[in-house]
Design a protein around this motif. Structure first.
Motif, PDB file in Angstrom:
ATOM      1  N   VAL A   1       0.828  -1.201   0.000  1.00 60.38           N
ATOM      2  CA  VAL A   1       0.000   0.000   0.000  1.00 60.38           C
ATOM      3  C   VAL A   1       0.867   1.256   0.000  1.00 60.38           C
ATOM      4  O   VAL A   1       0.647   2.195  -0.771  1.00 60.38           O
ATOM      5  CB  VAL A   1      -0.941   0.003   1.217  1.00 60.38           C
ATOM      6  N   TYR A   2       1.886   1.276   0.867  1.00 64.62           N
ATOM      7  CA  TYR A   2       2.765   2.450   0.928  1.00 64.62           C
ATOM      8  C   TYR A   2       3.639   2.576  -0.314  1.00 64.62           C
ATOM      9  O   TYR A   2       3.950   3.693  -0.756  1.00 64.62           O
ATOM     10  CB  TYR A   2       3.629   2.399   2.190  1.00 64.62           C
ATOM     11  N   ASP A   3       4.054   1.442  -0.901  1.00 64.41           N
ATOM     12  CA  ASP A   3       4.837   1.496  -2.140  1.00 64.41           C
ATOM     13  C   ASP A   3       4.068   2.236  -3.226  1.00 64.41           C
ATOM     14  O   ASP A   3       4.630   3.071  -3.942  1.00 64.41           O
ATOM     15  CB  ASP A   3       5.175   0.083  -2.622  1.00 64.41           C
ATOM     16  N   ALA A   4       2.781   1.920  -3.352  1.00 62.97           N
ATOM     17  CA  ALA A   4       1.938   2.599  -4.349  1.00 62.97           C
ATOM     18  C   ALA A   4       1.712   4.056  -3.955  1.00 62.97           C
ATOM     19  O   ALA A   4       1.692   4.956  -4.810  1.00 62.97           O
ATOM     20  CB  ALA A   4       0.601   1.871  -4.491  1.00 62.97           C
ATOM     21  N   TYR A   5       1.548   4.288  -2.664  1.00 57.63           N
ATOM     22  CA  TYR A   5       1.265   5.639  -2.165  1.00 57.63           C
ATOM     23  C   TYR A   5       2.385   6.612  -2.491  1.00 57.63           C
ATOM     24  O   TYR A   5       2.135   7.749  -2.908  1.00 57.63           O
ATOM     25  CB  TYR A   5       1.041   5.568  -0.656  1.00 57.63           C
ATOM     26  N   TYR A   6       3.636   6.192  -2.347  1.00 53.58           N
ATOM     27  CA  TYR A   6       4.759   7.103  -2.545  1.00 53.58           C
ATOM     28  C   TYR A   6       4.932   7.513  -4.006  1.00 53.58           C
ATOM     29  O   TYR A   6       5.704   8.430  -4.300  1.00 53.58           O
ATOM     30  CB  TYR A   6       6.048   6.479  -2.013  1.00 53.58           C
ATOM     31  N   ARG A   7       4.216   6.855  -4.900  1.00 54.98           N
ATOM     32  CA  ARG A   7       4.282   7.236  -6.314  1.00 54.98           C
ATOM     33  C   ARG A   7       3.217   8.262  -6.689  1.00 54.98           C
ATOM     34  O   ARG A   7       3.114   8.651  -7.855  1.00 54.98           O
ATOM     35  CB  ARG A   7       4.136   5.990  -7.196  1.00 54.98           C
ATOM     36  N   THR A   8       2.429   8.715  -5.725  1.00 56.99           N
ATOM     37  CA  THR A   8       1.333   9.637  -6.013  1.00 56.99           C
ATOM     38  C   THR A   8       1.724  11.088  -5.745  1.00 56.99           C
ATOM     39  O   THR A   8       2.623  11.375  -4.949  1.00 56.99           O
ATOM     40  CB  THR A   8       0.094   9.309  -5.152  1.00 56.99           C
TER      41      THR A   8
END
Length: 236
Positions: free
Chosen positions: A109-116
């Motif tokens: 979840v955080y891996d995807a979040y940091y790309r936003t």
């Protein structure tokens, strides 16, 4: 409380929650807020060893973990913004970097979040909060600047809520949407929840989302009654 046997053992990923943080203290405080009636909330002190700590969660439930340096005095509480991390059962997460703006490692979840774009704006907000905390130590001298920075933070919070809603609408199935939803205002949260993809809404974050969206719906309902309730009663 957190598993004492796992405290201050190093910087590995053997435990549910670990960290390698930049901090001028020898201990950190971790407050656990369980997002399930089956869990237990509490607060613990974790000893740092070369900036590192490890700990295991006492319950296999979703939790918010609020992390802050061990305070030396009540004065330091002014302007304190603890970092909040979402823990999901089965994760082995680690926080790295500055304690007031850490990176969370080991979570899809955080891996995807940091790309936003949302995450980038949140980082900018955290920098403002850091300045507020530093200036608040001598609040009497710096109150004007602190008040100005707090207004900037409130404006950035509004931007984040609008950006979060737009992002969920544009990409409903993005794994980061659940985490973003937990950080926006009640009004935008209730609206954004309507657009969440089923995989996100009913996935690993479902209990946390049920908890937060339910809270936001109740807040929105109370706000609605505060606006229209009195006029409705008057007209009866």
């Amino acid at each position: 409380m957190l598993c004492a046997a796992c405290m201050a053992t190093g910087c590995g990923i053997r435990s549910d929650f670990s960290g390698r943080v930049i901090c001028d203290r020898d201990s950190v405080l971790v407050q656990r807020i369980a997002l399930s009636p089956d869990g237990h909330s509490g607060i613990d002190t974790l000893i740092l060893k070369d900036g590192c700590f490890e700990a295991d969660m006492p319950d296999s439930v979703e939790m918010f973990l609020y992390v802050a340096p061990l305070l030396r005095s009540e004065r330091e509480m002014v302007g304190l913004y603890p970092s909040r991390v979402l823990y999901l059962p089965g994760d082995r997460i680690r926080i790295e970097g500055r304690l007031d703006d850490p990176q969370v490692v080991g979570s899809e979840v955080y891996d995807a979040y940091y790309r936003t774009e949302f995450a980038q704006l949140e980082h900018q907000r955290n920098c403002l909060k850091r300045e507020i905390q530093q200036l608040s130590v001598d609040f009497e001298r710096n109150h004007s600047r602190v008040d100005s920075l707090k207004e900037e933070v409130r404006a950035m919070d509004r931007r984040l809520s609008a950006l979060g809603l737009e992002g969920v609408k544009a990409d409903p199935d993005n794994p980061s949407n659940g985490l973003i939803l937990l950080q926006i205002s009640a009004e935008e949260c209730v609206e954004a929840a309507k657009y969440l993809g089923a995989g996100v809404r009913n996935g690993r974050m479902k209990p946390a989302l049920d908890h937060y969206i339910g809270q936001c719906e109740r807040m929105a309902l109370r706000s609605w009654f505060s606006i229209f309730g009195a006029s409705g009663a008057d007209g009866a």
